[in-house]
Design a protein around this motif. Structure first.
Motif, PDB file in Angstrom:
ATOM      1  N   ILE A  24       0.849  -1.194   0.000  1.00  0.00           N
ATOM      2  CA  ILE A  24       0.000   0.000   0.000  1.00  0.00           C
ATOM      3  C   ILE A  24       0.883   1.242   0.000  1.00  0.00           C
ATOM      4  O   ILE A  24       1.814   1.343   0.806  1.00  0.00           O
ATOM      5  CB  ILE A  24      -0.914   0.078   1.244  1.00  0.00           C
ATOM      6  N   SER A  25       0.591   2.157  -0.909  1.00  0.00           N
ATOM      7  CA  SER A  25       1.299   3.433  -0.923  1.00  0.00           C
ATOM      8  C   SER A  25       0.365   4.487  -1.510  1.00  0.00           C
ATOM      9  O   SER A  25       0.016   4.422  -2.689  1.00  0.00           O
ATOM     10  CB  SER A  25       2.584   3.332  -1.747  1.00  0.00           C
ATOM     11  N   LYS A  55      -6.992   6.465   2.364  1.00  0.00           N
ATOM     12  CA  LYS A  55      -6.283   5.622   3.331  1.00  0.00           C
ATOM     13  C   LYS A  55      -7.261   4.902   4.258  1.00  0.00           C
ATOM     14  O   LYS A  55      -7.089   3.721   4.559  1.00  0.00           O
ATOM     15  CB  LYS A  55      -5.320   6.480   4.158  1.00  0.00           C
ATOM     16  N   ARG A  56      -8.298   5.624   4.696  1.00  0.00           N
ATOM     17  CA  ARG A  56      -9.293   5.021   5.590  1.00  0.00           C
ATOM     18  C   ARG A  56     -10.042   3.893   4.875  1.00  0.00           C
ATOM     19  O   ARG A  56     -10.300   2.831   5.461  1.00  0.00           O
ATOM     20  CB  ARG A  56     -10.274   6.089   6.067  1.00  0.00           C
ATOM     21  N   ASP A  57     -10.372   4.109   3.610  1.00  0.00           N
ATOM     22  CA  ASP A  57     -11.104   3.104   2.852  1.00  0.00           C
ATOM     23  C   ASP A  57     -10.277   1.829   2.687  1.00  0.00           C
ATOM     24  O   ASP A  57     -10.781   0.724   2.902  1.00  0.00           O
ATOM     25  CB  ASP A  57     -11.477   3.682   1.482  1.00  0.00           C
ATOM     26  N   ILE A  58      -8.998   1.985   2.329  1.00  0.00           N
ATOM     27  CA  ILE A  58      -8.133   0.812   2.141  1.00  0.00           C
ATOM     28  C   ILE A  58      -7.911   0.098   3.471  1.00  0.00           C
ATOM     29  O   ILE A  58      -7.910  -1.139   3.536  1.00  0.00           O
ATOM     30  CB  ILE A  58      -6.786   1.235   1.513  1.00  0.00           C
ATOM     31  N   THR A  59      -7.736   0.860   4.540  1.00  0.00           N
ATOM     32  CA  THR A  59      -7.562   0.256   5.879  1.00  0.00           C
ATOM     33  C   THR A  59      -8.761  -0.602   6.244  1.00  0.00           C
ATOM     34  O   THR A  59      -8.609  -1.738   6.721  1.00  0.00           O
ATOM     35  CB  THR A  59      -7.368   1.355   6.939  1.00  0.00           C
ATOM     36  N   SER A  73       2.410   5.071   3.517  1.00  0.00           N
ATOM     37  CA  SER A  73       1.750   3.786   3.761  1.00  0.00           C
ATOM     38  C   SER A  73       0.651   3.978   4.804  1.00  0.00           C
ATOM     39  O   SER A  73       0.443   5.074   5.295  1.00  0.00           O
ATOM     40  CB  SER A  73       2.762   2.751   4.247  1.00  0.00           C
ATOM     41  N   ILE A  74      -0.026   2.891   5.136  1.00  0.00           N
ATOM     42  CA  ILE A  74      -1.076   2.965   6.164  1.00  0.00           C
ATOM     43  C   ILE A  74      -0.776   1.963   7.290  1.00  0.00           C
ATOM     44  O   ILE A  74      -1.675   1.479   7.955  1.00  0.00           O
ATOM     45  CB  ILE A  74      -2.471   2.698   5.566  1.00  0.00           C
ATOM     46  N   LYS A 131      -1.993  -1.097  12.251  1.00  0.00           N
ATOM     47  CA  LYS A 131      -1.511  -1.523  13.573  1.00  0.00           C
ATOM     48  C   LYS A 131      -2.453  -1.026  14.676  1.00  0.00           C
ATOM     49  O   LYS A 131      -2.840  -1.795  15.565  1.00  0.00           O
ATOM     50  CB  LYS A 131      -0.095  -0.994  13.804  1.00  0.00           C
ATOM     51  N   SER A 132      -2.833   0.250  14.608  1.00  0.00           N
ATOM     52  CA  SER A 132      -3.725   0.816  15.633  1.00  0.00           C
ATOM     53  C   SER A 132      -5.056   0.086  15.678  1.00  0.00           C
ATOM     54  O   SER A 132      -5.603  -0.177  16.750  1.00  0.00           O
ATOM     55  CB  SER A 132      -3.960   2.302  15.356  1.00  0.00           C
TER      56      SER A 132
END
Length: 402
Positions: A226-227, A269-273, A308-309, A314-315
């Motif tokens: 992811i980038s 980023k939120r969507d991919i996470t 990256s995310i 991790k969180s």
């Protein structure tokens, strides 16, 4: 039964009910072109007056105990020249005022807790703008009228929205937050719904190693990269900002556009996470190591980590591990990179060494997959389960390196 007893009983009933529920937040958008001029002015002034109140509370707390502050309809507003004038709060309601005060108290307590743990902390800065207002009570500070309209306290008429249809009928509504973002006004509604027992669809446990070359490396051989880079539009706006005069309206407009672009990147980023986390949720157990990602940022990996995310993932896993036993976080003290996943031999490894070659058992395997397998093995030992070796994955990984 008196009023206080009723409140106490209601609180206990709610707390017991929450044990069988899970929290879900639904974000809906207030449609800008459906707002009349009066509603636009009222929404704008809600955040302006919240900023005035927050700064007045902070100014009061400079020399006096913050608990002595009394919320009224008037605040002291500090002008740019340092003089003060009295401003009347005409738009913000009493519960909203209380939520602004409560937020500042919470921030101060958070800083004190960090200070007690020997962290370096400053003081809360005065606010140049206010981004969110807590609507504490469903049915009072906000109401849902139908599948398209909501009502917010002190705003005339109903507000047309998009996204209410995503909320199921069987949820219990709690508080909400009115958000002021560069892309418009949003309402983030907190709901509680009955916990559903999710049965893992993949009968396998996985260990996950986080890296720079590859973002996520799983013990079953799967790799996720992811980038999310800064957009060309963002770079162009940042260059334009350098040429604008400080304090000018054009500079403010460019800053607003930059904030909107950053929000667009954060949404990606939120969507991919969320998509990755939904995929991980299919496994029986998900195990990661408590990597020091903040230390990575201080090295020459800073930009790569920023794009990256890894921190978000991790969180999310660490937070999930507090309430769900399927998510496991092992200590960073384990030398998962230097340890052989077959015989447990430990040997030093340079960052440039991408293949693990064990001199004891002749195991040849990709460095990151070896680390992920060790994370899986250590995590399963903690819950007294036997790791299931995937021979096909091991053979494929070995063949590709020989």
């Amino acid at each position: 039964m008196n009023k206080n007893d009723k409140i106490r009983q209601s609180f206990l009933e709610t707390r017991n009910r929450r044990k069988t529920q899970r929290c879900v937040v639904y974000t809906i958008k207030l449609v800008q072109n459906k707002l009349n001029k009066k509603q636009q002015e009222q929404l704008k002034m809600l955040f302006v007056e919240s900023k005035w109140l927050a700064n007045d509370i902070l100014n009061f707390s400079e020399n006096q105990p913050i608990n002595d502050y009394k919320i009224t309809n008037f605040v002291n507003y500090k002008n740019k020249d340092g003089s003060f004038e009295t401003k009347e709060l005409k738009y913000i309601g009493s519960q909203m005022k209380q939520s602004v005060y409560t937020d500042i108290i919470g921030n101060i307590k958070g800083l004190k807790k960090l200070k007690d743990h020997n962290h370096k902390v400053g003081k809360i800065k005065y606010k140049s703008d206010y981004k969110s207002i807590n609507l504490k009570q469903f049915g009072v500070t906000y109401k849902i009228i139908d599948k398209n309209n909501v009502k917010i306290q002190n705003i005339n008429g109903n507000l047309y929205t998009k996204g209410l249809k995503q909320i199921p009928n069987d949820v219990e509504f709690a508080n909400a937050k009115l958000l002021n973002t560069p892309k418009g006004y949003y309402l983030a509604i907190t709901c509680y719904k009955k916990k559903e027992e999710l049965i893992p669809s993949i009968n396998e446990s996985i260990g996950i190693d986080m890296g720079i070359k590859n973002s996520l490396i799983m013990s079953n051989g799967k790799i996720i990269n992811i980038s999310i880079q800064e957009t060309d539009k963002l770079k162009k706006l940042q260059n334009q900002l350098l040429r604008k005069k400080k304090g000018s309206k054009n500079r403010y407009k460019i800053i607003h556009k930059i904030q909107a672009e950053y929000q667009h990147i954060n949404n990606k980023k939120r969507d991919i996470t969320n998509k990755i986390f939904a995929e991980l949720n299919q496994y029986q157990h998900v195990i990661i190591q408590d990597e020091m990602l903040t230390k990575w940022k201080e090295t020459y990996f800073g930009k790569q980590i920023q794009h990256s995310i890894l921190g978000r993932i991790k969180s999310k896993i660490v937070e999930a591990s507090k309430s769900n036993k399927k998510y496991i976080v092992i200590s960073k003290k384990y030398k998962t990179t230097q340890m052989c996943c077959e015989c447990g031999n430990i040997q030093p490894m340079k960052l440039s060494d991408r293949t693990y070659e064990c001199p004891i058992c002749d195991n040849i395997i990709d460095r990151d997959i070896n680390s992920a397998k060790n994370i899986l093995k250590i995590g399963l030992e903690r819950i007294e389960l036997k790791p299931v070796e995937s021979k096909s994955v091991k053979q494929e990984a070995t063949k590709s390196l020989v």
